[in-house]
Design a protein around this motif. Structure first.
Motif, mmCIF file in Angstrom:
data_model
loop_
_atom_site.group_PDB
_atom_site.id
_atom_site.type_symbol
_atom_site.label_atom_id
_atom_site.label_comp_id
_atom_site.label_asym_id
_atom_site.label_seq_id
_atom_site.Cartn_x
_atom_site.Cartn_y
_atom_site.Cartn_z
ATOM 1 N N HIS A 177 -1.815 1.665 -1.403
ATOM 2 C CA HIS A 177 -1.595 2.089 -2.742
ATOM 3 C C HIS A 177 -0.988 1.059 -4.336
ATOM 4 O O HIS A 177 -1.780 1.798 -4.913
ATOM 5 C CB HIS A 177 0.280 2.474 -2.822
ATOM 6 N N PHE A 178 -0.716 0.075 -3.494
ATOM 7 C CA PHE A 178 -0.994 -0.967 -4.422
ATOM 8 C C PHE A 178 -2.188 -1.459 -4.783
ATOM 9 O O PHE A 178 -2.829 -1.614 -6.005
ATOM 10 C CB PHE A 178 -0.839 -2.193 -3.753
ATOM 11 N N ALA A 179 -3.275 -1.132 -3.392
ATOM 12 C CA ALA A 179 -4.917 -1.684 -3.759
ATOM 13 C C ALA A 179 -5.159 -0.969 -4.586
ATOM 14 O O ALA A 179 -5.682 -1.225 -6.056
ATOM 15 C CB ALA A 179 -5.153 -1.865 -2.892
ATOM 16 N N SER A 180 -4.879 0.692 -4.259
ATOM 17 C CA SER A 180 -5.668 1.584 -4.792
ATOM 18 C C SER A 180 -5.088 1.622 -6.490
ATOM 19 O O SER A 180 -6.161 2.412 -7.452
ATOM 20 C CB SER A 180 -5.907 3.056 -4.299
ATOM 21 N N SER A 181 -4.387 1.805 -6.681
ATOM 22 C CA SER A 181 -3.523 1.514 -7.899
ATOM 23 C C SER A 181 -4.419 0.380 -8.939
ATOM 24 O O SER A 181 -4.725 0.463 -10.119
ATOM 25 C CB SER A 181 -2.097 0.992 -8.414
ATOM 26 N N ILE A 182 -4.422 -0.089 -8.576
ATOM 27 C CA ILE A 182 -5.357 -1.859 -9.472
ATOM 28 C C ILE A 182 -7.133 -1.140 -9.062
ATOM 29 O O ILE A 182 -7.435 -1.371 -10.055
ATOM 30 C CB ILE A 182 -5.345 -3.037 -8.491
ATOM 31 N N ILE A 183 -7.582 -0.723 -8.448
ATOM 32 C CA ILE A 183 -8.412 -0.037 -8.138
ATOM 33 C C ILE A 183 -8.751 1.110 -9.242
ATOM 34 O O ILE A 183 -9.709 1.278 -10.353
ATOM 35 C CB ILE A 183 -9.494 0.693 -6.931
#
Length: 566
Positions: A177-183
């Motif tokens: 979730h963290f990574a996709s939020s940054i993306i």
RNA sequence: GCGGCUGUAGCUCAGCUGGAUAGAGCAUCUGACUACGGAUCAGAAGGUCUGGGGUUCGAAUCCCUACAGCCGCGCCA
């Protein structure tokens, strides 16, 4: 004469009474007795309630026993008077010379004065904060940063072998979730349902791009999956480093940063997750039901059994927790201390049951400290924080606005289990409203006094060489000496009870005692006007050095600096 | 509903492993500036320790109970 020495003296008296047959104690003579400082002036320098404690066992009444003890105690070295009061208290006065000697001992002890061996031989792991590496540390973590750090320091001072540990929750769906939020922030795509928001995500996106240019560009052989993994890795590294830097700035130090992910790696012999599951199966504490694997924690007092492997095959957080505990034990820790917020108190039962499942006695090996939550007020209104809305009060912002020392001290002076409301205006105030400055001021004052003494040619070496403790005979000298004498047992009980706020409260009392002493005309350290330096001036120089040592050592246990001038 | 924490001076809180007349800071009032740094000190005033039972030589502290506030009771992390 310290309270510990006085206690030993009283024990000697009891032993002697017992040997000559005038006292009969079926359970034997206690190894130490309670010696406390009476609140009331006129109740002596120290008081003990031994005769009330022992009268029943000895088959006599408290007053009669007190008479017996008092008679022998009066003849003991260093004791100047003993009176019997109330139901059987012994009020004891100590000779100035016996008491004053402590000042030189403190100076000789230096930075180790206050350290004891009460917890020697214990290997203790203190785990605290343990935040997800998916965002900045916030107000919720700040209290545990201060308390965990201070508990670690206090335990060390009591002789324990302490490891301070931060458990990094770097495994699990939140990392994706963290990574996709940054993306989403970088590419303008829609934010995921359970994603993270806020300015910090936008800044992270920029930092990730800067660290690895083009990381957000999909290309042949670099699909969604690869990008997610790459961003997760880079974003994680940046976020973790930021947490580490901010904790260092906050004067909070860890010995071990422990990765949850590492528990799942190949080659984890003891304490790895696969290994742990196998062990639990061998011990017969797991069963399958509904396609999931459960640990039967209800055998050991938990409300309900807990899932280790979900029916979709995913491991739960609790599986990692169990492995982590075994890992700590395998590393030789006798005690594992966990600092958890009140919102996690539901975990206590399962943690204890889990420890029991693997064959430990949780009462001995596990120590869960539950801290109540902190509220923060600004201009009379609560500062609410919501990670989702991106409205975060970060640890770093608080530390910068309030000051590291003031923030740490303000949190350290309350017990963990009291709910706390901090008013920003209140704790930023640089005045005597603020206890941290009151204590620091007293320290700065000792430093100025010592500098002034040096200017007059009064040196510590001379003062120690000619030190006559009986010159510290004024009531206020005695008050100050007795306050300084209390320090070691304050530290020991703070460690024993895991309550560092006791050190803060003690420092406030001691600073106050010092200021009262300072304002006493008869207790001047520096000669007045053209008077020559008298032996009493030199004796008081030793006392001021001792006071400085105690305040400095105490502040150090709280991770607060002891400035020489303010 | 069950469980955890909390309830002490006008305010913020100590004291809770049972001890003597329940403490501190702030706020209020009165004093000390020929000052070793006044960011200090001396003093006054301020209390049904939430209510009610119990344990004992003695309870703010331990036990039971009622009330009030905060938090928690997932094959979430």
């Amino acid at each position: 004469m310290t309270p510990e020495q006085l206690s030993a003296t009283i024990v000697d008296v009891l032993t002697s009474l017992s040997e000559e047959g005038s006292l009969s104690l079926p359970d034997g003579v206690p190894t130490s007795v309670t010696v406390e400082r009476p609140r009331q002036k006129g109740h002596g320098d120290y008081a003990t309630n031994v005769s009330m404690q022992l009268a029943k066992k000895a088959g006599t009444n408290p007053r009669a026993l007190a008479e017996l003890i008092a008679e022998k105690l009066r003849a003991s070295a260093g004791v100047s008077a003993v009176e019997i009061a109330g139901p059987g208290f012994l009020n004891i006065s100590v000779e100035a010379g016996a008491q004053g000697a402590l000042a030189a001992d403190i100076v000789a002890g230096g930075s180790s004065y206050g350290h004891t061996e009460t917890l020697a031989g214990q290997k203790i792991n203190v785990e605290f904060i343990s935040a997800n590496p998916t965002g900045p540390l916030h107000l919720g973590h700040t209290r545990w940063a201060v308390l965990g750090d201070a508990i670690g320091r206090v335990l060390s001072a009591a002789g324990a072998d302490v490891t301070r540990e931060f458990y990094i929750n770097d495994r699990g769906v939140q990392m994706n979730h963290f990574a996709s939020s940054i993306i989403a922030s970088a590419t303008g795509a829609e934010k995921p349902e359970d994603g993270y928001a806020g300015a910090y995500i936008d800044e992270l996106a920029k930092a990730v791009e800067a660290a690895r240019p083009g990381i957000f560009q999909l290309s042949e052989g670099y699909g969604e999956g690869e990008r997610l993994a790459a961003v997760r890795e880079v974003g994680y590294a940046i976020q973790l480093r930021e947490q580490q830097e901010q904790l260092a700035f906050f004067n909070t130090h860890f010995d071990v940063w422990f990765s949850e992910l590492s528990l799942h790696e190949e080659g984890q012999e003891t304490g790895g997750v696969p290994n742990t599951l196998a062990r639990l199966k061998d011990l017969g504490h797991v069963y399958e039901e509904g396609g999931a694997l459960w640990m039967r924690t209800t055998d050991f007092g938990d409300d309900k059994d807990r899932v280790l492997i979900k029916s979709d095959g995913e491991l739960t957080y609790f599986a990692s927790d169990t492995a982590y505990y075994l890992n700590k034990r395998a590393r030789g820790f006798d005690h594992c201390i966990y600092l958890l917020g009140a919102d996690h108190h539901g975990y206590v039962g399962r943690l204890k049951a889990m420890a029991a499942c693997v064959g430990d006695d949780p009462a001995k090996t596990l120590d869960v400290l539950i801290g109540q939550l902190v509220k923060i007020m600004r201009d009379g209104a609560e500062v609410k924080l919501s990670k989702r809305a991106g409205n975060i009060v970060t640890l770093h912002e608080l530390a910068e606005e309030i000051g590291v020392d003031a923030l740490r001290y303000s949190l350290a002076r309350y017990p963990a289990d009291s709910p706390l409301t901090l008013d920003i205006a209140e704790i930023t105030k640089a005045s005597n409203d603020n206890p941290v400055y009151y204590v620091q001021y007293a320290h700065a004052r000792t430093c100025r006094m010592i500098a002034n003494a040096t200017d007059l040619g009064m040196t510590l070496d001379d003062a120690l060489a000619t030190f006559d403790p009986s010159l510290l005979a004024h009531d206020r000298d005695g008050d100050l000496l007795r306050a300084l004498a209390d320090f070691p047992r304050v530290v020991a009980s703070s460690a024993e009870l895991r309550e560092p706020h006791r050190v803060a409260r003690y420092l406030e009392d001691t600073a106050s005692t010092f200021n009262k002493w300072y304002d006493t005309k008869e207790c001047r350290m520096l000669p007045q006007g053209d008077e020559p330096v008298a032996p009493a001036n030199l004796a008081r120089l030793v006392l001021v050095h001792a006071t400085r040592t105690v305040i400095r050592n105490g502040l150090d246990l709280l991770g607060v600096t002891a400035p020489e001038r303010m």
